[in-house]
Design a protein around this motif. Sequence first.
Motif, PDB file in Angstrom:
ATOM      1  N   ALA A  35       0.814  -1.220   0.000  1.00 27.87           N
ATOM      2  CA  ALA A  35       0.000   0.000   0.000  1.00 27.87           C
ATOM      3  C   ALA A  35       0.846   1.269   0.000  1.00 27.87           C
ATOM      4  O   ALA A  35       0.313   2.369  -0.090  1.00 27.87           O
ATOM      5  CB  ALA A  35      -0.926   0.002   1.216  1.00 27.87           C
ATOM      6  N   GLY A  36       2.173   1.127   0.128  1.00 24.66           N
ATOM      7  CA  GLY A  36       3.057   2.287   0.088  1.00 24.66           C
ATOM      8  C   GLY A  36       3.369   2.917   1.425  1.00 24.66           C
ATOM      9  O   GLY A  36       3.868   4.051   1.474  1.00 24.66           O
ATOM     10  N   ASP A  37       3.118   2.187   2.522  1.00 28.07           N
ATOM     11  CA  ASP A  37       3.421   2.752   3.848  1.00 28.07           C
ATOM     12  C   ASP A  37       4.894   3.118   3.999  1.00 28.07           C
ATOM     13  O   ASP A  37       5.237   4.003   4.793  1.00 28.07           O
ATOM     14  CB  ASP A  37       3.053   1.753   4.952  1.00 28.07           C
ATOM     15  CG  ASP A  37       1.558   1.598   5.144  1.00 28.07           C
ATOM     16  OD1 ASP A  37       0.788   2.322   4.486  1.00 28.07           O
ATOM     17  OD2 ASP A  37       1.160   0.733   5.955  1.00 28.07           O
ATOM     18  N   GLN A  38       5.753   2.433   3.251  1.00 30.13           N
ATOM     19  CA  GLN A  38       7.193   2.680   3.368  1.00 30.13           C
ATOM     20  C   GLN A  38       7.614   4.049   2.838  1.00 30.13           C
ATOM     21  O   GLN A  38       8.739   4.490   3.076  1.00 30.13           O
ATOM     22  CB  GLN A  38       7.981   1.576   2.646  1.00 30.13           C
ATOM     23  CG  GLN A  38       7.843   1.562   1.138  1.00 30.13           C
ATOM     24  CD  GLN A  38       6.665   0.729   0.661  1.00 30.13           C
ATOM     25  OE1 GLN A  38       5.639   0.683   1.310  1.00 30.13           O
ATOM     26  NE2 GLN A  38       6.839   0.074  -0.481  1.00 30.13           N
ATOM     27  N   PHE A  39       6.715   4.738   2.138  1.00 32.52           N
ATOM     28  CA  PHE A  39       7.019   6.056   1.585  1.00 32.52           C
ATOM     29  C   PHE A  39       6.484   7.190   2.451  1.00 32.52           C
ATOM     30  O   PHE A  39       6.675   8.356   2.115  1.00 32.52           O
ATOM     31  CB  PHE A  39       6.451   6.177   0.165  1.00 32.52           C
ATOM     32  CG  PHE A  39       6.914   5.093  -0.770  1.00 32.52           C
ATOM     33  CD1 PHE A  39       8.262   4.785  -0.903  1.00 32.52           C
ATOM     34  CD2 PHE A  39       6.000   4.372  -1.519  1.00 32.52           C
ATOM     35  CE1 PHE A  39       8.696   3.780  -1.757  1.00 32.52           C
ATOM     36  CE2 PHE A  39       6.417   3.369  -2.385  1.00 32.52           C
ATOM     37  CZ  PHE A  39       7.770   3.070  -2.502  1.00 32.52           C
ATOM     38  N   LEU A 212       0.816 -11.156  -3.664  1.00 29.73           N
ATOM     39  CA  LEU A 212       1.008  -9.996  -4.539  1.00 29.73           C
ATOM     40  C   LEU A 212       0.256 -10.230  -5.850  1.00 29.73           C
ATOM     41  O   LEU A 212       0.818 -10.710  -6.836  1.00 29.73           O
ATOM     42  CB  LEU A 212       2.498  -9.778  -4.793  1.00 29.73           C
ATOM     43  CG  LEU A 212       2.874  -8.478  -5.486  1.00 29.73           C
ATOM     44  CD1 LEU A 212       2.414  -7.279  -4.676  1.00 29.73           C
ATOM     45  CD2 LEU A 212       4.380  -8.424  -5.699  1.00 29.73           C
ATOM     46  N   THR A 213      -1.036  -9.898  -5.837  1.00 36.28           N
ATOM     47  CA  THR A 213      -1.871 -10.179  -7.004  1.00 36.28           C
ATOM     48  C   THR A 213      -2.469  -8.937  -7.643  1.00 36.28           C
ATOM     49  O   THR A 213      -2.813  -8.954  -8.819  1.00 36.28           O
ATOM     50  CB  THR A 213      -3.023 -11.129  -6.632  1.00 36.28           C
ATOM     51  OG1 THR A 213      -3.754 -10.573  -5.536  1.00 36.28           O
ATOM     52  CG2 THR A 213      -2.485 -12.505  -6.225  1.00 36.28           C
ATOM     53  N   ASP A 214      -2.611  -7.831  -6.873  1.00 39.16           N
ATOM     54  CA  ASP A 214      -3.280  -6.667  -7.464  1.00 39.16           C
ATOM     55  C   ASP A 214      -2.273  -5.737  -8.122  1.00 39.16           C
ATOM     56  O   ASP A 214      -1.114  -5.618  -7.708  1.00 39.16           O
ATOM     57  CB  ASP A 214      -4.117  -5.923  -6.422  1.00 39.16           C
ATOM     58  CG  ASP A 214      -3.268  -5.255  -5.352  1.00 39.16           C
ATOM     59  OD1 ASP A 214      -2.975  -4.069  -5.492  1.00 39.16           O
ATOM     60  OD2 ASP A 214      -2.890  -5.962  -4.385  1.00 39.16           O
ATOM     61  N   ASP A 215      -2.739  -5.034  -9.150  1.00 36.77           N
ATOM     62  CA  ASP A 215      -1.866  -4.181  -9.960  1.00 36.77           C
ATOM     63  C   ASP A 215      -1.315  -3.010  -9.168  1.00 36.77           C
ATOM     64  O   ASP A 215      -0.177  -2.583  -9.394  1.00 36.77           O
ATOM     65  CB  ASP A 215      -2.631  -3.673 -11.184  1.00 36.77           C
ATOM     66  CG  ASP A 215      -2.939  -4.782 -12.185  1.00 36.77           C
ATOM     67  OD1 ASP A 215      -2.238  -5.813 -12.137  1.00 36.77           O
ATOM     68  OD2 ASP A 215      -3.861  -4.610 -12.997  1.00 36.77           O
ATOM     69  N   THR A 220       3.401  -0.301  -6.847  1.00 31.75           N
ATOM     70  CA  THR A 220       4.049   0.291  -5.684  1.00 31.75           C
ATOM     71  C   THR A 220       5.412  -0.342  -5.429  1.00 31.75           C
ATOM     72  O   THR A 220       6.386   0.351  -5.128  1.00 31.75           O
ATOM     73  CB  THR A 220       3.158   0.131  -4.442  1.00 31.75           C
ATOM     74  OG1 THR A 220       1.913   0.800  -4.666  1.00 31.75           O
ATOM     75  CG2 THR A 220       3.823   0.706  -3.210  1.00 31.75           C
ATOM     76  N   LEU A 221       5.486  -1.655  -5.574  1.00 29.10           N
ATOM     77  CA  LEU A 221       6.725  -2.368  -5.268  1.00 29.10           C
ATOM     78  C   LEU A 221       7.710  -2.387  -6.427  1.00 29.10           C
ATOM     79  O   LEU A 221       8.929  -2.353  -6.206  1.00 29.10           O
ATOM     80  CB  LEU A 221       6.399  -3.805  -4.838  1.00 29.10           C
ATOM     81  CG  LEU A 221       5.720  -3.944  -3.487  1.00 29.10           C
ATOM     82  CD1 LEU A 221       5.263  -5.374  -3.273  1.00 29.10           C
ATOM     83  CD2 LEU A 221       6.642  -3.514  -2.361  1.00 29.10           C
TER      84      LEU A 221
END
Length: 230
Positions: A35-39, A212-215, A220-221
């Motif tokens: 979800a991008g929490d790392q950013f 890891l299935t959704d676009d 994000t990764l």
Amino acid sequence: MIDVYSAATPNGHKVHIMLEECDLPYRVHHVDIGAGDQFKPEFLAISPNNKIPAIVDDEGPDGESLSMFESGAILVYLASKVGHFLGDTDREKFNTLQWLMFQMGGVGPMLGQAHHFRIYAPEKIDYAINRYTNEAKRLYGVMDKRLSESEYLAGEQYTIADIATFPWLRSWKNQGIDWADYPHVKRWFDEIAARPAVQRGVAVLSSQHKPLTDDKARETLFGASQYARR
């Protein structure tokens, strides 16, 4: 108390296992990397390379709070904090560190590329698949030879070199590995997998792990999001 910002990945599990082995009190904060929490700015404040795991120890070496990123550095810090899993003599410590660097510079990055091109890449590129599968096999061979001569990677003691390496080998099937080709690694792997602290460590955040299935998560990764300057 140590706050751990992490996810159920090999690098995350290194630190989860180490904390369990050291019997240190800790709180886990899930970082949803899909979800991008790392950013987020609050995570970048403790992990400027936007990678998990990171820790904040409110009882640092000088009595002040200390934040750390990079899983290998965290393992060295925790081993130093408890006086265990690094080796007793200077010779043992340097031997442990060289095998830790072997994991950080070889096992992790190369097996990560094997995972990517064998499983996650949007197109199958034979050259990349063969290159990284063969490199995975070569690294397993290095470990198999070492473990034919030694109980553990750094010698006769279980150390952070083993703790760092083990989580990456849990996905051996995805790396194109046949255990029959690496009997000494298999002996070592099974012994470590049976440790109660290891079993507790790999269970941390496992319920939060998502295939890891959704676009959106893939972008994000693996897409442009990860390359933005922050």
